[in-house]
Motif scaffolding. Structure first.
Motif, PDB file in Angstrom:
ATOM      1  N   ASP A 244       0.789  -1.223   0.000  1.00  0.00           N
ATOM      2  CA  ASP A 244       0.000   0.000   0.000  1.00  0.00           C
ATOM      3  C   ASP A 244       0.824   1.278   0.000  1.00  0.00           C
ATOM      4  N   PHE A 245       1.866   1.309   0.837  1.00  0.00           N
ATOM      5  CA  PHE A 245       2.485   2.603   1.083  1.00  0.00           C
ATOM      6  C   PHE A 245       3.573   2.992   0.087  1.00  0.00           C
ATOM      7  N   ASP A 246       3.727   2.242  -1.008  1.00  0.00           N
ATOM      8  CA  ASP A 246       4.793   2.598  -1.944  1.00  0.00           C
ATOM      9  C   ASP A 246       4.310   3.463  -3.095  1.00  0.00           C
ATOM     10  N   LYS A 247       3.054   3.846  -3.097  1.00  0.00           N
ATOM     11  CA  LYS A 247       2.529   4.643  -4.201  1.00  0.00           C
ATOM     12  C   LYS A 247       3.203   6.020  -4.235  1.00  0.00           C
ATOM     13  N   PRO A 248       3.691   6.431  -5.397  1.00  0.00           N
ATOM     14  CA  PRO A 248       4.374   7.725  -5.500  1.00  0.00           C
ATOM     15  C   PRO A 248       3.419   8.888  -5.288  1.00  0.00           C
ATOM     16  N   TYR A 249       3.916   9.936  -4.673  1.00  0.00           N
ATOM     17  CA  TYR A 249       3.071  11.099  -4.419  1.00  0.00           C
ATOM     18  C   TYR A 249       3.749  12.415  -4.778  1.00  0.00           C
ATOM     19  N   LEU A 250       5.050  12.389  -5.065  1.00  0.00           N
ATOM     20  CA  LEU A 250       5.734  13.618  -5.444  1.00  0.00           C
ATOM     21  C   LEU A 250       5.367  14.007  -6.870  1.00  0.00           C
ATOM     22  N   CYS A 251       5.807  15.192  -7.277  1.00  0.00           N
ATOM     23  CA  CYS A 251       5.361  15.766  -8.542  1.00  0.00           C
ATOM     24  C   CYS A 251       5.735  14.889  -9.742  1.00  0.00           C
ATOM     25  N   ARG A 252       5.054  15.126 -10.818  1.00  0.00           N
ATOM     26  CA  ARG A 252       5.213  14.326 -12.028  1.00  0.00           C
ATOM     27  C   ARG A 252       6.638  14.420 -12.572  1.00  0.00           C
ATOM     28  N   ALA A 253       7.240  15.613 -12.471  1.00  0.00           N
ATOM     29  CA  ALA A 253       8.604  15.796 -12.973  1.00  0.00           C
ATOM     30  C   ALA A 253       9.579  14.870 -12.268  1.00  0.00           C
ATOM     31  N   TRP A 254       9.403  14.696 -10.946  1.00  0.00           N
ATOM     32  CA  TRP A 254      10.282  13.796 -10.199  1.00  0.00           C
ATOM     33  C   TRP A 254      10.089  12.352 -10.648  1.00  0.00           C
ATOM     34  N   GLN A 255       8.853  11.927 -10.824  1.00  0.00           N
ATOM     35  CA  GLN A 255       8.588  10.552 -11.221  1.00  0.00           C
ATOM     36  C   GLN A 255       9.209  10.221 -12.575  1.00  0.00           C
ATOM     37  N   ARG A 256       9.334  11.208 -13.453  1.00  0.00           N
ATOM     38  CA  ARG A 256       9.876  10.958 -14.786  1.00  0.00           C
ATOM     39  C   ARG A 256      11.372  10.670 -14.770  1.00  0.00           C
ATOM     40  N   ILE A 257      12.108  11.214 -13.804  1.00  0.00           N
ATOM     41  CA  ILE A 257      13.563  11.040 -13.844  1.00  0.00           C
ATOM     42  C   ILE A 257      14.046   9.849 -13.026  1.00  0.00           C
ATOM     43  N   VAL A 258      13.166   9.249 -12.212  1.00  0.00           N
ATOM     44  CA  VAL A 258      13.562   8.115 -11.380  1.00  0.00           C
ATOM     45  C   VAL A 258      13.780   6.886 -12.249  1.00  0.00           C
ATOM     46  N   THR A 259      14.945   6.242 -12.112  1.00  0.00           N
ATOM     47  CA  THR A 259      15.264   5.044 -12.879  1.00  0.00           C
ATOM     48  C   THR A 259      15.213   3.776 -12.028  1.00  0.00           C
ATOM     49  N   HIS A 260      15.407   3.904 -10.711  1.00  0.00           N
ATOM     50  CA  HIS A 260      15.340   2.767  -9.791  1.00  0.00           C
ATOM     51  C   HIS A 260      14.493   3.173  -8.580  1.00  0.00           C
ATOM     52  N   ARG A 261      13.709   2.213  -8.061  1.00  0.00           N
ATOM     53  CA  ARG A 261      12.997   2.455  -6.806  1.00  0.00           C
ATOM     54  C   ARG A 261      13.324   1.339  -5.843  1.00  0.00           C
ATOM     55  N   MET A 262      13.648   1.720  -4.630  1.00  0.00           N
ATOM     56  CA  MET A 262      13.914   0.750  -3.575  1.00  0.00           C
ATOM     57  C   MET A 262      12.875   0.929  -2.486  1.00  0.00           C
ATOM     58  N   LEU A 263      12.096  -0.110  -2.253  1.00  0.00           N
ATOM     59  CA  LEU A 263      11.033  -0.084  -1.248  1.00  0.00           C
ATOM     60  C   LEU A 263      11.539  -0.752   0.025  1.00  0.00           C
ATOM     61  N   PHE A 264      11.506  -0.030   1.138  1.00  0.00           N
ATOM     62  CA  PHE A 264      12.039  -0.522   2.408  1.00  0.00           C
ATOM     63  C   PHE A 264      10.903  -0.886   3.358  1.00  0.00           C
TER      64      PHE A 264
END
Length: 307
Positions: A244-264
């Motif tokens: 549930d808690f890994d859904k992105p919430y920051l702005c669209r510009a940030w989501q576009r540049i992310v290449t890897h996501r690490m969920l802790f």
């Protein structure tokens, strides 16, 4: 003509700097998928709730960067931007000493040698503190000269990129554009820095919202638009469903540049009287998920599985 020559010279210098920028692809095979470690220009988002092991993992990766090659390090310069004022130099040094301990035991040098080796490693680390998104933006502008003039600096760490989320929302009033303006400007500058200078960016984000709807593409967390959140959510769910808690919430510009996501995450109970932390790393380059677990020890994190 002079301007054209200057531009050509600057272009040649840029190519030279990019070729000399150190690689981080082998920074930690326990965390990143095989052949999918961070390359020049990649952006890695560390996401999870408070106390889930994000900062400890950052310390572990920073130590790997600043340690000398003969001790298993990469000898890479690191810039750490502390926005939460949680950076603990004593903790970092303690973990660094633990990583160097085995090699130091085999050394026949003087008593001052261990301390000097620690100092030598720390010379590759610069720490900057920011207390607002505006200050973060100004700091990134200031650091451009560092990245352009020091090819040995290969990693920029921001802990955390979401620190001013609620302050900016309040300051922006009812307008989503105003709420996201500072972060969007920071993201655009980060995008330019990573493209122009080939630096790798590690940034943490907090899981600040936990009561999401049952639809995996719908969230109660504000974003620039529901459609952008949906597309971003599906982007990282191509392999398997997420929590549930890994859904992105920051702005669209940030989501576009992310290449890897690490969920802790961390286990609700202890194992062998030690808290177990877990990470799940996904990349836009691969469909699989790299999972690993670790303990936080006095001398840093210790991996307990490698899948």
């Amino acid at each position: 003509m002079t301007a054209r020559v200057r531009m050509a010279e600057n272009g040649a210098q840029l190519v030279s700097r990019l070729e000399g920028r150190p690689s981080l692809r082998d920074i930690e095979p326990n965390i990143f998928p095989v052949d999918s470690g961070p390359r020049q220009g990649d952006v890695v988002e560390f996401h999870g709730m408070e106390g889930a092991g994000k900062t400890e993992t950052l310390y572990h990766l920073i130590i790997r960067c600043i340690m000398p090659v003969q001790n298993g390090g990469l000898e890479v310069g690191v810039v750490f931007i502390d926005t939460d004022y949680h950076f603990d130099m004593l903790r970092l040094v303690s973990a660094l000493e633990g990583r160097l301990a085995e090699d130091l035991k085999e050394s026949d040098g003087s008593e001052n040698e261990p301390e000097e080796r620690v100092r030598s490693c720390l010379r590759r680390l610069s720490v900057v503190h920011c207390n607002s998104s505006v200050q973060l933006l100004l700091t990134l502008h200031y650091l451009e000269n560092t990245f352009s003039s020091q090819p040995s600096v290969g990693l920029l760490v921001i802990d955390s990129i979401s620190a001013f989320y609620w302050v900016d929302r309040f300051s922006g009033g009812e307008s989503t554009v105003c709420q996201e303006a500072n972060l969007r400007k920071c993201t655009e500058l980060l995008d330019r820095l990573r493209r122009n200078y080939g630096i790798v960016v590690f940034a943490t984000t907090h899981a600040i919202m936990r009561n999401y709807g049952s639809d995996p593409g719908v969230s109660d967390v504000p974003c620039s638009s529901s459609s952008s959140l949906l597309s971003s959510s599906h982007r990282w769910r191509s392999a398997e469903s997420a929590t549930d808690f890994d859904k992105p919430y920051l702005c669209r510009a940030w989501q576009r540049i992310v290449t890897h996501r690490m969920l802790f995450t961390k286990s609700p109970v202890s194992k062998d009287h030690k808290q177990v932390f877990s990470t799940a790393c996904t990349s836009i380059m691969t469909k699989g998920v790299k999972r690993c677990s670790f303990h936080v020890m006095e001398d840093g994190i210790k991996f307990v599985c490698d899948k």
